[in-house]
Design a protein around this motif. Structure first.
Motif, PDB file in Angstrom:
ATOM      1  N   MET A 105      39.689 -23.509  23.320  1.00 19.50           N
ATOM      2  CA  MET A 105      38.856 -23.875  22.167  1.00 19.50           C
ATOM      3  C   MET A 105      39.573 -23.503  20.868  1.00 19.50           C
ATOM      4  SD  MET A 105      35.057 -22.474  21.083  1.00 19.50           S
ATOM      5  CE  MET A 105      35.648 -20.787  20.886  1.00 19.50           C
ATOM      6  N   ASN A 106      39.725 -24.471  20.002  1.00 23.84           N
ATOM      7  CA  ASN A 106      40.317 -24.225  18.692  1.00 23.84           C
ATOM      8  C   ASN A 106      39.180 -24.105  17.679  1.00 23.84           C
ATOM      9  OD1 ASN A 106      41.671 -24.160  16.285  1.00 23.84           O
ATOM     10  ND2 ASN A 106      43.102 -25.800  16.802  1.00 23.84           N
ATOM     11  N   VAL A 107      38.945 -22.898  17.199  1.00 28.34           N
ATOM     12  CA  VAL A 107      37.830 -22.635  16.282  1.00 28.34           C
ATOM     13  C   VAL A 107      37.933 -23.497  15.031  1.00 28.34           C
ATOM     14  CG1 VAL A 107      36.774 -20.884  14.814  1.00 28.34           C
ATOM     15  CG2 VAL A 107      37.475 -20.299  17.140  1.00 28.34           C
ATOM     16  N   ASP A 108      39.160 -23.766  14.589  1.00 28.73           N
ATOM     17  CA  ASP A 108      39.343 -24.529  13.360  1.00 28.73           C
ATOM     18  C   ASP A 108      38.857 -25.971  13.495  1.00 28.73           C
ATOM     19  OD1 ASP A 108      40.459 -22.328  12.130  1.00 28.73           O
ATOM     20  OD2 ASP A 108      42.525 -22.877  12.699  1.00 28.73           O
ATOM     21  N   ASP A 109      38.747 -26.454  14.734  1.00 30.23           N
ATOM     22  CA  ASP A 109      38.304 -27.833  14.951  1.00 30.23           C
ATOM     23  C   ASP A 109      36.781 -27.958  14.993  1.00 30.23           C
ATOM     24  OD1 ASP A 109      40.928 -28.648  15.091  1.00 30.23           O
ATOM     25  OD2 ASP A 109      41.018 -28.486  17.290  1.00 30.23           O
ATOM     26  N   LEU A 110      36.077 -26.830  15.002  1.00 26.37           N
ATOM     27  CA  LEU A 110      34.621 -26.860  15.136  1.00 26.37           C
ATOM     28  C   LEU A 110      33.939 -26.976  13.780  1.00 26.37           C
ATOM     29  CD1 LEU A 110      34.114 -24.133  17.890  1.00 26.37           C
ATOM     30  CD2 LEU A 110      34.281 -26.617  18.150  1.00 26.37           C
ATOM     31  N   LEU A 111      32.763 -27.558  13.788  1.00 22.06           N
ATOM     32  CA  LEU A 111      31.991 -27.768  12.568  1.00 22.06           C
ATOM     33  C   LEU A 111      31.289 -26.488  12.137  1.00 22.06           C
ATOM     34  CD1 LEU A 111      30.307 -31.161  13.550  1.00 22.06           C
ATOM     35  CD2 LEU A 111      32.200 -30.849  11.926  1.00 22.06           C
ATOM     36  N   ASP A 112      31.160 -26.341  10.833  1.00 24.58           N
ATOM     37  CA  ASP A 112      30.378 -25.240  10.266  1.00 24.58           C
ATOM     38  C   ASP A 112      28.952 -25.757  10.053  1.00 24.58           C
ATOM     39  OD1 ASP A 112      29.658 -22.826   9.120  1.00 24.58           O
ATOM     40  OD2 ASP A 112      30.279 -23.445   7.113  1.00 24.58           O
ATOM     41  N   ALA A 113      27.987 -25.133  10.670  1.00 25.10           N
ATOM     42  CA  ALA A 113      26.604 -25.593  10.570  1.00 25.10           C
ATOM     43  C   ALA A 113      26.128 -25.552   9.126  1.00 25.10           C
ATOM     44  CB  ALA A 113      25.693 -24.724  11.442  1.00 25.10           C
ATOM     45  N   PRO A 114      25.398 -26.589   8.679  1.00 22.86           N
ATOM     46  CA  PRO A 114      24.884 -26.594   7.303  1.00 22.86           C
ATOM     47  C   PRO A 114      23.802 -25.550   7.104  1.00 22.86           C
ATOM     48  CG  PRO A 114      24.010 -28.452   8.526  1.00 22.86           C
ATOM     49  CD  PRO A 114      25.041 -27.816   9.414  1.00 22.86           C
ATOM     50  N   HIS A 115      23.672 -25.100   5.867  1.00 20.57           N
ATOM     51  CA  HIS A 115      22.695 -24.079   5.509  1.00 20.57           C
ATOM     52  C   HIS A 115      21.387 -24.757   5.096  1.00 20.57           C
ATOM     53  CE1 HIS A 115      23.062 -19.632   4.691  1.00 20.57           C
ATOM     54  NE2 HIS A 115      21.801 -19.873   4.406  1.00 20.57           N
ATOM     55  N   VAL A 116      20.257 -24.275   5.628  1.00 22.83           N
ATOM     56  CA  VAL A 116      18.949 -24.827   5.274  1.00 22.83           C
ATOM     57  C   VAL A 116      17.992 -23.705   4.915  1.00 22.83           C
ATOM     58  CG1 VAL A 116      19.252 -26.822   6.780  1.00 22.83           C
ATOM     59  CG2 VAL A 116      18.104 -24.786   7.658  1.00 22.83           C
ATOM     60  N   ASP A 117      16.890 -24.080   4.292  1.00 23.17           N
ATOM     61  CA  ASP A 117      15.863 -23.116   3.899  1.00 23.17           C
ATOM     62  C   ASP A 117      14.663 -23.270   4.823  1.00 23.17           C
ATOM     63  OD1 ASP A 117      14.443 -21.200   2.457  1.00 23.17           O
ATOM     64  OD2 ASP A 117      13.603 -22.695   1.089  1.00 23.17           O
ATOM     65  N   VAL A 118      14.299 -22.191   5.504  1.00 20.60           N
ATOM     66  CA  VAL A 118      13.155 -22.195   6.418  1.00 20.60           C
ATOM     67  C   VAL A 118      12.266 -21.005   6.084  1.00 20.60           C
ATOM     68  CG1 VAL A 118      12.422 -22.051   8.824  1.00 20.60           C
ATOM     69  CG2 VAL A 118      14.511 -23.257   8.252  1.00 20.60           C
ATOM     70  N   PRO A 119      10.933 -21.196   6.002  1.00 19.11           N
ATOM     71  CA  PRO A 119      10.049 -20.063   5.710  1.00 19.11           C
ATOM     72  C   PRO A 119      10.035 -19.066   6.861  1.00 19.11           C
ATOM     73  CG  PRO A 119       8.759 -22.028   6.266  1.00 19.11           C
ATOM     74  CD  PRO A 119      10.191 -22.461   6.141  1.00 19.11           C
ATOM     75  N   THR A 120      10.280 -17.800   6.568  1.00 19.16           N
ATOM     76  CA  THR A 120      10.321 -16.767   7.599  1.00 19.16           C
ATOM     77  C   THR A 120       9.247 -15.703   7.423  1.00 19.16           C
ATOM     78  OG1 THR A 120      11.964 -15.517   6.326  1.00 19.16           O
ATOM     79  CG2 THR A 120      12.804 -17.070   7.967  1.00 19.16           C
ATOM     80  N   VAL A 121       8.436 -15.827   6.393  1.00 19.60           N
ATOM     81  CA  VAL A 121       7.374 -14.847   6.131  1.00 19.60           C
ATOM     82  C   VAL A 121       6.032 -15.466   6.502  1.00 19.60           C
ATOM     83  CG1 VAL A 121       6.230 -13.446   4.369  1.00 19.60           C
ATOM     84  CG2 VAL A 121       8.703 -13.796   4.275  1.00 19.60           C
ATOM     85  N   PRO A 122       5.163 -14.741   7.218  1.00 19.75           N
ATOM     86  CA  PRO A 122       3.859 -15.293   7.591  1.00 19.75           C
ATOM     87  C   PRO A 122       3.058 -15.728   6.371  1.00 19.75           C
ATOM     88  CG  PRO A 122       4.284 -13.255   8.781  1.00 19.75           C
ATOM     89  CD  PRO A 122       5.366 -13.377   7.757  1.00 19.75           C
ATOM     90  N   ALA A 123       2.394 -16.881   6.501  1.00 18.55           N
ATOM     91  CA  ALA A 123       1.599 -17.427   5.405  1.00 18.55           C
ATOM     92  C   ALA A 123       0.510 -18.325   5.979  1.00 18.55           C
ATOM     93  CB  ALA A 123       2.481 -18.213   4.439  1.00 18.55           C
ATOM     94  N   PRO A 124      -0.580 -18.531   5.227  1.00 13.66           N
ATOM     95  CA  PRO A 124      -1.674 -19.385   5.713  1.00 13.66           C
ATOM     96  C   PRO A 124      -1.361 -20.870   5.550  1.00 13.66           C
ATOM     97  CG  PRO A 124      -2.222 -18.513   3.564  1.00 13.66           C
ATOM     98  CD  PRO A 124      -0.916 -17.868   3.953  1.00 13.66           C
ATOM     99  N   VAL A 125      -0.246 -21.286   6.116  1.00 12.42           N
ATOM    100  CA  VAL A 125       0.192 -22.682   6.065  1.00 12.42           C
ATOM    101  C   VAL A 125       0.732 -23.062   7.439  1.00 12.42           C
ATOM    102  CG1 VAL A 125       0.723 -22.628   3.597  1.00 12.42           C
ATOM    103  CG2 VAL A 125       2.486 -22.017   5.270  1.00 12.42           C
TER     104      VAL A 125
END
Length: 419
Positions: free
Chosen positions: A1-21
């Motif tokens: 496995m060549n690490v340099d050939d692998l994709l870097d996962a994109p960064h996203v925003d996900v709510p991680t704090v409990p909320a009434p939603v």
């Protein structure tokens, strides 16, 4: 496995704090970004697997370990779900252990969650459902509206689990308050306090089990000096885990199954045993009580679908997205007849040991309610209320107009009424 050939996962925003939603729209939106994404989590970065095919690979890959000792320091936040786990030197829990320790702990629990016990417990669950539903009869006569979560979908698994553990009725409310604080309070101090309070209560019972009825806790305590070398700390940790996961997830499943049924006209609701079973499986797919599986940690650099998962990375399986996405296509409709699979109970050697019991609880609860209240419907004036964060999701308010009540006759269940 060549690490340099692998994709870097994109960064996203996900709510991680409990909320009434409801977190579900956010979790599904993540699945549209990429099969693997990165998420900010309490000051660090976690990798989130969203595609069904990759989710199955990740759940089965032993290089993604659930050994709690691999947890990075920045994740050890008191009051968060992982922070509720004891340190490895104190006690290991089944959900965060590997190897011989995981096999030992699973073996002890497997002797509790046997097919014979599940069959026996189904009888008691039916009795509990009948008792709760008959208590609602007076309100049904007046066409009253009730929050079914408080009156039915939570009391069934909570009362049942407390009985199995050997907790007297006066302790049931304590369990409910503690788990609500631990899982759904947005305040970290409250969550950490809930963990401590629950562990302290169990530790007191371990020291003096006289307030307990005969059940799982007393059985574990009696096994302390047995061949498995169970410790008091393990009894405490395992009991806390059973309380937190053993009824909360099942109550969420029952609530969601009921929501889907009552959202439809009476003639489009499940009637036969086979239809009830398919309904529960589709509920598990569309409304997984735990939208993310518990944590895993990469023991080496991994190639997951062309994306790099670096050694030491905390990894989550986005069960909510994986269940609904197939090769990039969204299967978002609730269709019990489609027989779509899901990974809501996991896969492999960490597959949920309580899955058969959870299914029985949900089937009994849904079948009994629809038999007793065939014309019940959702309220037209009070909204359904969700509560969630990225690891947990539930209905907190399920407003239902009960309407007609059909008193069950001894020996006549849903099978007798509908063939």
């Amino acid at each position: 496995m060549n690490v340099d050939d692998l994709l870097d996962a994109p960064h996203v925003d996900v709510p991680t704090v409990p909320a009434p939603v409801d977190c579900m729209p956010s979790l599904l939106a993540v699945g549209q970004v990429a099969p693997v994404v990165k998420v900010d989590y309490y000051g660090g970065t976690a990798w989130d697997v969203c595609d069904m095919g990759l989710a199955r690979m990740a759940l089965a890959d032993r290089r993604l370990s659930k050994d709690v000792e691999l947890t990075p320091d920045w994740m050890r936040v008191p009051g968060v779900m992982l922070g509720a786990q004891p340190r490895a030197e104190v006690a290991r829990a089944m959900v965060m252990s590997e190897g011989s320790e995981h096999a030992r702990i699973r073996s002890v629990h497997a002797r509790i969650f046997t097919p014979r016990n599940t069959e026996k417990w189904a009888v008691r669950l039916t009795q509990l459902a009948e008792e709760l539903l008959n208590e609602l009869a007076a309100e049904a006569a007046g066409g009253g509206e009730v929050n079914l979560v408080e009156r039915y979908t939570y009391p069934i698994p909570l009362n049942f689990l407390c009985e199995v553990l050997g907790l007297p009725p006066k302790m049931h409310a304590i369990m409910r308050r503690a788990t609500d604080d631990i899982i759904y309070s947005p305040d970290q101090a409250t969550r950490a306090g809930g963990v401590g309070a629950l562990a302290h209560a169990v530790a007191e019972w371990a020291d003096d089990p006289s307030p307990l009825n005969e059940g799982v806790i007393t059985g574990l305590l009696e096994a302390i000096d047995g061949d498995e070398a169970i410790t008091v700390n393990e009894v405490v940790a395992w009991t806390v885990g059973l309380v937190m996961a053993g009824y909360e997830s099942t109550a969420s499943l029952i609530s969601s199954a009921m929501f889907e049924a009552l959202s439809r006209p009476a003639d489009r609701r499940p009637r036969t045993e086979a239809e009830i079973e398919a309904w529960i499986e589709e509920t598990l797919r569309v409304h997984p009580p735990f939208p993310h599986a518990t944590w895993r940690f990469a023991t080496e650099d991994l190639d997951l679908g062309g994306y790099l998962i670096p050694q030491g990375a905390p990894v989550q399986i986005n069960v909510a997205a994986a269940n609904r996405y197939r090769h990039g296509e969204l299967a978002d409709d609730f269709d019990p007849g489609a027989s779509r699979d899901h990974v809501s109970f996991g896969l492999g050697h960490h597959y949920c040991l309580g899955a058969p019991l959870a299914r029985v609880e949900a089937r009994v609860a849904l079948s009994a309610f629809l038999s007793h209240f065939p014309t019940a419907r959702l309220s037209e004036t009070t909204a359904v209320g969700w509560e969630s964060e990225w690891m947990t999701r539930r209905i907190k308010v399920l407003p239902v107009v009960l309407a007609e009540h059909r008193l069950a006759q001894p020996g006549h269940g849903r099978r007798d009424q509908h063939g």
